[in-house]
Design a protein around this motif. Structure first.
Motif, PDB file in Angstrom:
ATOM      1  N   VAL A 122       0.820  -1.207   0.000  1.00 42.34           N
ATOM      2  CA  VAL A 122       0.000   0.000   0.000  1.00 42.34           C
ATOM      3  C   VAL A 122       0.856   1.259   0.000  1.00 42.34           C
ATOM      4  O   VAL A 122       0.672   2.148  -0.813  1.00 42.34           O
ATOM      5  CB  VAL A 122      -0.942   0.005   1.218  1.00 42.34           C
ATOM      6  N   GLN A 123       1.815   1.341   0.939  1.00 35.52           N
ATOM      7  CA  GLN A 123       2.599   2.561   1.031  1.00 35.52           C
ATOM      8  C   GLN A 123       3.464   2.765  -0.205  1.00 35.52           C
ATOM      9  O   GLN A 123       3.670   3.893  -0.650  1.00 35.52           O
ATOM     10  CB  GLN A 123       3.477   2.527   2.295  1.00 35.52           C
ATOM     11  N   ALA A 124       3.979   1.662  -0.768  1.00 34.62           N
ATOM     12  CA  ALA A 124       4.755   1.780  -1.997  1.00 34.62           C
ATOM     13  C   ALA A 124       3.888   2.271  -3.126  1.00 34.62           C
ATOM     14  O   ALA A 124       4.328   3.022  -4.001  1.00 34.62           O
ATOM     15  CB  ALA A 124       5.394   0.434  -2.352  1.00 34.62           C
ATOM     16  N   ASP A 141      -4.882  -1.079 -16.463  1.00 35.97           N
ATOM     17  CA  ASP A 141      -3.761  -1.381 -15.571  1.00 35.97           C
ATOM     18  C   ASP A 141      -3.841  -2.833 -15.105  1.00 35.97           C
ATOM     19  O   ASP A 141      -2.822  -3.526 -15.002  1.00 35.97           O
ATOM     20  CB  ASP A 141      -3.794  -0.424 -14.381  1.00 35.97           C
ATOM     21  N   PHE A 142      -5.054  -3.281 -14.829  1.00 31.16           N
ATOM     22  CA  PHE A 142      -5.256  -4.689 -14.460  1.00 31.16           C
ATOM     23  C   PHE A 142      -4.842  -5.612 -15.601  1.00 31.16           C
ATOM     24  O   PHE A 142      -4.110  -6.589 -15.393  1.00 31.16           O
ATOM     25  CB  PHE A 142      -6.724  -4.914 -14.105  1.00 31.16           C
ATOM     26  N   VAL A 158      -5.391  -3.494  -7.172  1.00 28.50           N
ATOM     27  CA  VAL A 158      -4.554  -3.571  -8.374  1.00 28.50           C
ATOM     28  C   VAL A 158      -3.325  -2.688  -8.218  1.00 28.50           C
ATOM     29  O   VAL A 158      -2.195  -3.100  -8.509  1.00 28.50           O
ATOM     30  CB  VAL A 158      -5.357  -3.168  -9.628  1.00 28.50           C
ATOM     31  N   GLU A 159      -3.522  -1.465  -7.751  1.00 31.37           N
ATOM     32  CA  GLU A 159      -2.411  -0.539  -7.563  1.00 31.37           C
ATOM     33  C   GLU A 159      -1.389  -1.093  -6.576  1.00 31.37           C
ATOM     34  O   GLU A 159      -0.169  -1.005  -6.785  1.00 31.37           O
ATOM     35  CB  GLU A 159      -2.949   0.800  -7.082  1.00 31.37           C
ATOM     36  N   SER A 160      -1.862  -1.689  -5.487  1.00 32.16           N
ATOM     37  CA  SER A 160      -0.961  -2.249  -4.480  1.00 32.16           C
ATOM     38  C   SER A 160      -0.168  -3.425  -5.035  1.00 32.16           C
ATOM     39  O   SER A 160       1.032  -3.559  -4.775  1.00 32.16           O
ATOM     40  CB  SER A 160      -1.777  -2.690  -3.254  1.00 32.16           C
ATOM     41  N   LEU A 161      -0.824  -4.277  -5.800  1.00 29.65           N
ATOM     42  CA  LEU A 161      -0.138  -5.429  -6.391  1.00 29.65           C
ATOM     43  C   LEU A 161       0.888  -4.995  -7.428  1.00 29.65           C
ATOM     44  O   LEU A 161       1.994  -5.529  -7.488  1.00 29.65           O
ATOM     45  CB  LEU A 161      -1.163  -6.369  -7.031  1.00 29.65           C
TER      46      LEU A 161
END
Length: 396
Positions: free
Chosen positions: A57-59, A76-77, A119-122
């Motif tokens: 998450v933080q990244a 993005d997915f 998705v953003e976190s992965l």
């Protein structure tokens, strides 16, 4: 010194030669039988750390905001899929999850916003976006979901597994119901599995379901090689574990194919708030924090059921806060629009709800903070009653 990815595996296999492990179980809502998410939780403090993790998450926040558009989120997915080819997806699971594309694009749910955060976190962690489909299988992307068997939240962690991955589960506060905290924990766990299984996403998915030691034991018995092993080449695991991989692949294929439909893509092509994981510092309640930071308390309660009337006894909790809507639409208006509510229906104190396409007794009850059983009783309905658009349901 950081070891090569393959170096982790012999150590684990050597450990397996000496001892077997027991595995706590988590129940997937559509699987019907228990399946472990994390068999070997390492000791960790019960409090959720507020230190920035190396990934997750933080990244994702450090990488900057994602484009505030549903179609961009979907692309993005697609870009992050490890296996976009769909020739071998199973018809059984395609039928089972046929509703998923409609749910993702339905403005009457929060699914797309939560999906975008996952998705953003992965992607920030360098993981395949097939794993963004795990909450579809586990909870239907409902952050407040609870199972009678014990698992809870978006990722359906059981309590012992949650604590082992840094989530706090205590009287009055359950970190599993925090999509921000549980997604951080899930991404961290998936990252460790990805290292263990040398980037083989199918084995990672099996290990998420059955536990890494159980999969490694089966792999050792089958004489397979981690980098080239397929689920079919590994013998002796539960049918649920083999099916878990096929469910994720079928879901990926359904979404991939939906992207070829002009009308479906057009439905996604709209402003979408970004859910950002924010530490709620210098506050003792969600309402107090929202008042101080000019946020909509109703919206934040919806995205953060762990904090709806609760607060951890110590430490700083994370919450998903919607931000970054482009144009003239406010965050509150955008999230209200995506939930399919008008001003009257948006309040938890509303007396009635008019059924819309895609509504279920469970989703309506969740939105208004009542139990499904109470909703059915108020309206003289049974569990198998069909809700038709236009029906007016009593809420109190």
């Amino acid at each position: 010194m950081t070891l090569p990815r393959r170096a982790h595996v012999p150590c684990l296999l050597a450990a397996l030669m000496l001892t077997a492990c027991t595995t706590p179980a988590v129940r997937s809502p559509d699987a019907g039988t228990p399946s472990p998410v994390s068999p070997t939780p390492s000791p960790a403090p019960s409090a959720v750390s507020t230190e920035p993790p190396a990934h997750g998450v933080q990244a994702a926040e450090a990488a900057g905001p994602s484009p505030g558009n549903g179609l961009a989120i979907y692309e993005d997915f697609r870009t992050g899929l490890a296996e976009p080819q769909c020739g071998n997806s199973q018809a059984r699971w395609r039928k089972h999850f046929a509703h998923a594309p409609q749910r993702l694009g339905d403005p009457g749910t929060d699914t797309l916003l939560l999906f975008a955060h996952v998705v953003e976190s992965l992607r920030a962690a360098g993981l395949p976006t097939e794993f963004a489909l795990i909450p579809f299988v586990e909870s239907g992307y409902a952050p407040g979901a609870r199972s009678k068997a014990g698992p809870a939240g978006l990722w359906q962690f059981i309590a012992v597994t949650a604590r082992g991955h840094g989530l706090r589960v205590e009287p009055g506060y359950d970190g599993r119901l925090s999509p921000a905290e549980s997604t951080r924990a899930a991404v961290s766990y998936l990252k460790s599995l990805d290292d263990t299984f040398d980037g083989n996403w199918r084995l990672v998915a099996m290990a998420y379901n059955a536990g890494e030691y159980r999969v490694l034991q089966a792999l050792r018995r089958s004489g397979g090689n981690i980098s080239s092993a397929t689920p079919e080449s590994i013998k002796g695991l539960s049918p649920v574990t083999y099916a878990y991989v096929e469910k994720l692949h079928a879901l990926a294929c359904l979404l991939e194919e939906s992207g070829e439909r002009t009308q479906w893509r057009a439905g996604l092509d709209q402003p979408v708030p970004r859910l950002r994981a924010v530490p709620l510092e210098n506050a003792k309640s969600l309402d107090a924090w929202t008042a101080k930071n000019d946020q909509d308390a109703k919206v934040l309660r919806r995205f953060n059921p762990a904090l709806a009337g609760h607060w951890p006894s110590r430490g700083v909790p994370l919450a998903l806060v919607p931000t970054g809507v482009q144009g003239d639409m406010s965050v509150a208006a955008a999230t209200s629009a995506r939930s399919g509510t008008d001003e009257a229906d948006a309040t938890a104190g509303s007396a009635t709800h008019t059924v819309r396409k895609g509504d279920s007794a469970w989703s309506i009850a969740r939105h208004y903070g009542v139990t499904t059983r109470r909703l059915l009783e108020l309206n003289d309905l049974k569990a198998n009653s069909v809700l038709r658009p236009g029906m007016v349901l009593r809420l109190q």
